[in-house]
Design a protein around this motif. Sequence first.
Motif, short mmCIF file in Angstrom:
data_model
loop_
_atom_site.label_atom_id
_atom_site.label_comp_id
_atom_site.label_asym_id
_atom_site.label_seq_id
_atom_site.Cartn_x
_atom_site.Cartn_y
_atom_site.Cartn_z
N SER A 1 0.84 -1.19 0.00
CA SER A 1 0.00 0.00 0.00
C SER A 1 0.88 1.25 0.00
N ARG B 1 -6.57 -6.69 10.75
CA ARG B 1 -6.39 -5.91 9.53
C ARG B 1 -5.32 -4.85 9.80
N GLU C 1 -2.67 -1.67 8.18
CA GLU C 1 -2.35 -0.69 7.14
C GLU C 1 -1.05 0.00 7.52
N GLY D 1 -2.02 -3.37 4.17
CA GLY D 1 -3.15 -3.40 3.24
C GLY D 1 -3.81 -4.76 3.16
N LEU D 2 -3.70 -5.54 4.23
CA LEU D 2 -4.26 -6.89 4.24
C LEU D 2 -4.99 -7.17 5.55
N ARG E 1 -8.09 -8.36 1.22
CA ARG E 1 -8.06 -6.92 1.45
C ARG E 1 -9.04 -6.51 2.54
N GLU E 2 -10.21 -7.17 2.60
CA GLU E 2 -11.22 -6.85 3.61
C GLU E 2 -11.38 -8.02 4.57
#
Length: 343
Positions: free
Chosen positions: A17, A208, A210, A245-246, A289-290
């Motif tokens: 990302s 999650r 970032e 980003g995962l 990703r989500e």
Amino acid sequence: MQDGVPARRVAVPLRISQRAATARAGASVKALCGETMGTRWSVRLVVEESRELASIVAEIASALDGVIAEMSTWEAGSAISRINAAPAGSWHALPANFYRVLEYALAVARDTEGAFDPTVGRLVALWGFGAGAEVQCVPTAEAVAAARVDCGWARIELDKPRRAALQPGGVRLDLSSVAKGFAVDRVAAVVREAGVESFLVEIGGELRGEGVKPDGMPWWVALERPRGSASGAAPIADIVVALNGLAVATSGSAEHFFSIGGRTFSHTIDPRTGSPVAHDLVSVSVLHRECMHADALATALSVLGPDAGMEHALRLGLAARFVSAVPGGYRERLTPQLAAMLA
């Protein structure tokens, strides 16, 4: 391998990302935590040392309370509980987030031909798991057949313009295998909206991440694996993933079960049979990703089993790890997408 213990492996995203891929000078990692959904949530975020975090904590708590108020079957007054108790033929306008989660859950059910099914609540309770369960026991074939009559994802109709769902009669929705992942995504959205670009969110083992930490290192997390899988005749090494980003979620039958008469019954119910899964797959981890997607897909692959699950993961191009029980230990299989991430 050293002294019989497999070496740890490192997995790095193939795409980093760019929005938050660099360290921030003058920032530090601060930790927030609390309780939700019968477990704990935690957020580690990179912010200036002087930043006040009370407003972020309040927003996170509000977002999580909202998920519970809409999708928790443990709350008698929740939106999902009201639908589950509603009469046959009644339509129900849903909150936007609830509708989004249910719509996605039904899409996964359709794509897996019912291996994943958000209407499995009555069966889950019958086997003694989840809200409404009375005792963990092996129900009669007649009781299973009766509960299956009230299940079936295809019975749920959605009216997208009205954002409404039909209660066809007797259906007990259960979004526990997708709502927690959605809650992780909601918390991530709250943190981003507060202007924080680098963070790690966890709720009950689903995560999650970032960006990176102030020292430029990513958020390293180890994929969950069954207890004892690092020893025995077939040891499995840890896989540590850089969550940039995962998101990651793990579904398994080795941690939640009951045993009667020498037989073990998993909490993972196969909606297609009405009984707990009986294959040797004990753990599936999915990177996506989500987190909502990772959560639901990990459950779906766990139900499908080691072979059909792998085929489905390959068809979708998922980064996933499958761990199966074998004599003396465990066997691991990685999809090519996850194997390609190993450094």
